[in-house]
Design a protein around this motif. Structure first.
Motif, mmCIF file in Angstrom:
data_model
loop_
_atom_site.group_PDB
_atom_site.id
_atom_site.type_symbol
_atom_site.label_atom_id
_atom_site.label_comp_id
_atom_site.label_asym_id
_atom_site.label_seq_id
_atom_site.Cartn_x
_atom_site.Cartn_y
_atom_site.Cartn_z
ATOM 1 N N ALA A 278 0.791 -1.205 0.010
ATOM 2 C CA ALA A 278 -0.019 -0.040 0.084
ATOM 3 C C ALA A 278 0.918 1.251 -0.030
ATOM 4 O O ALA A 278 0.791 2.208 -0.634
ATOM 5 C CB ALA A 278 -0.988 0.074 1.189
ATOM 6 N N LEU A 279 1.997 1.373 0.723
ATOM 7 C CA LEU A 279 2.853 2.347 1.019
ATOM 8 C C LEU A 279 3.465 2.569 -0.438
ATOM 9 O O LEU A 279 3.606 3.762 -0.944
ATOM 10 C CB LEU A 279 3.984 2.063 1.806
ATOM 11 C CG LEU A 279 4.737 3.321 2.267
ATOM 12 C CD1 LEU A 279 4.059 4.849 2.344
ATOM 13 C CD2 LEU A 279 5.672 2.988 3.360
ATOM 14 N N THR A 280 3.914 1.772 -1.287
ATOM 15 C CA THR A 280 4.795 1.938 -2.398
ATOM 16 C C THR A 280 3.644 2.469 -3.513
ATOM 17 O O THR A 280 3.939 3.338 -4.123
ATOM 18 C CB THR A 280 5.405 0.609 -2.866
ATOM 19 O OG1 THR A 280 4.499 -0.554 -2.987
ATOM 20 C CG2 THR A 280 6.798 0.331 -1.933
ATOM 21 N N ASP A 281 2.559 1.972 -3.326
ATOM 22 C CA ASP A 281 1.462 2.396 -4.419
ATOM 23 C C ASP A 281 1.120 3.550 -4.162
ATOM 24 O O ASP A 281 1.051 4.550 -5.109
ATOM 25 C CB ASP A 281 0.374 1.386 -4.315
ATOM 26 C CG ASP A 281 0.585 0.099 -4.905
ATOM 27 O OD1 ASP A 281 1.362 -0.074 -5.473
ATOM 28 O OD2 ASP A 281 -0.403 -0.882 -4.651
ATOM 29 N N ASP A 282 0.980 4.191 -2.916
ATOM 30 C CA ASP A 282 0.618 5.578 -2.481
ATOM 31 C C ASP A 282 1.923 6.598 -2.896
ATOM 32 O O ASP A 282 1.542 7.763 -3.293
ATOM 33 C CB ASP A 282 0.335 5.677 -0.979
ATOM 34 C CG ASP A 282 -0.916 5.156 -0.847
ATOM 35 O OD1 ASP A 282 -1.822 5.163 -1.625
ATOM 36 O OD2 ASP A 282 -1.466 4.604 0.605
ATOM 37 N N LEU A 283 3.067 6.163 -2.599
ATOM 38 C CA LEU A 283 4.153 6.946 -2.964
ATOM 39 C C LEU A 283 4.347 7.146 -4.383
ATOM 40 O O LEU A 283 4.473 8.397 -4.828
ATOM 41 C CB LEU A 283 5.466 6.332 -2.546
ATOM 42 C CG LEU A 283 5.779 6.262 -0.934
ATOM 43 C CD1 LEU A 283 6.867 5.338 -0.651
ATOM 44 C CD2 LEU A 283 5.729 7.494 -0.586
#
Length: 314
Positions: A278-283
């Protein structure tokens, strides 16, 4: 075509083929074939019974889907003849520096691959790199170093050297300009978390294209630089949370692979995996939004995601 698909399916379910198993696709195929066998009638009762047995195997496989991404499940069936390049190093930073020096001397890029033998996708990428055609293409453009991340709790100085506060996947693939130590593939690197789903042809094409792009001039406006810095600060905060999860997960992974299968590793693995994905997609989304805002003259602030408290923070 149906016969070829069925033959491939049987080979994968029986362990006689090396390709990765797409469990959902296998189950769907068996379900359709089983239904067809029933429809064909009593004259094909033996065939129908065979399909029923295969369908039960597929259903059992589906029950493992929640942990398909777990390291222990995937490492339990290593590819025949595979020799892992992910090995412990006496001094990994010396290895990386040596790679940067060699790349700079030869006018190449440095390709730093952080992964682990227990990781299915790390092994898949290493196998692609060993393919003669891909290897020749890489050798012409890159100096490659493989970095063993052990159980997600070592070698952090490597990614941090190139501006990444944490790795977000195994493998983590970093293309680095040796003259500036700039990470040149930051926008596309996260796709390699699913390396086994990327074909050999697409693997070769990716690294050839990235080598061309790495030499293109870069122009960043002051406004965009400010937004990037804002996003970087957000990333630092969230990466610190992820690293805390890695610190708890690593010892459990070691114990799991040593035989302690009921130590609670799998639920924590899935939680960490969900957060880092989720974090990499959001970044990626945030940086794309920043570029779009600057291009359109939009001065409204970026919208940052929020994440629930994680189990290791309680």
């Amino acid at each position: 075509a149906s016969q070829a698909r069925f033959k491939s399916l049987v080979q994968q379910l029986s362990g006689k083929a090396r390709p990765s198993l797409d469990v959902a696709a296998c189950a769907q195929t068996v379900l359709v074939l089983s239904f067809c066998a029933e429809f064909w009638g009593s004259n094909t009762m033996v065939l129908a019974n065979s399909f029923r047995r295969l369908f039960m195997i597929a259903l059992a496989a589906l029950s493992l889907m929640a942990v398909v991404g777990s390291p222990a499940v995937q490492a339990s069936d290593p590819e025949e003849g595979f020799v892992s390049p992910f090995k412990p190093s006496e001094n990994v930073m010396v290895d990386v520096q040596r790679t940067l020096d060699a790349a700079g001397a030869d006018g190449k890029l440095a390709l730093v691959v952080m992964g682990a033998t227990w990781c299915h996708d790390s092994r898949a990428l290493a196998q692609r790199f060993a393919d003669p055609e891909i290897k020749a293409s890489l050798d012409a453009r890159y100096e490659v170093v493989f970095v063993d991340v052990d159980y997600l709790d070592t070698a952090r100085a490597v990614n941090q050297r190139f501006g990444m506060p944490s790795i977000y996947a195994t493998p983590t693939v970093m293309i680095v300009d040796p003259s500036t130590e700039r990470l040149t593939n930051a926008k596309t690197m996260h796709q390699w978390r699913n390396a086994d789903r990327i074909s050999y042809a697409d693997t070769k094409a990716y690294f050839e294209a990235e080598a061309e792009k790495a030499h293109a001039p870069i122009s960043v406006s002051p406004k965009l630089a400010d937004l990037y810095a804002e996003i970087d600060a957000f990333e630092q905060q969230q990466a610190a949370r992820l690293i805390e999860g890695y610190d708890q997960l690593g010892p459990l992974m070691r114990a799991y692979d040593a035989g302690d299968k009921k130590n609670g590793m799998l639920p924590l693995w899935n939680e960490v995996r969900g957060f880092r994905f989720a974090l990499t997609d959001d970044l990626l989304r945030l940086r794309a939004d920043a570029e779009a805002k600057v291009a359109s003259g939009d001065d409204t602030p970026l919208t940052y995601p929020t994440y629930d408290a994680l189990s290791w923070e309680e």
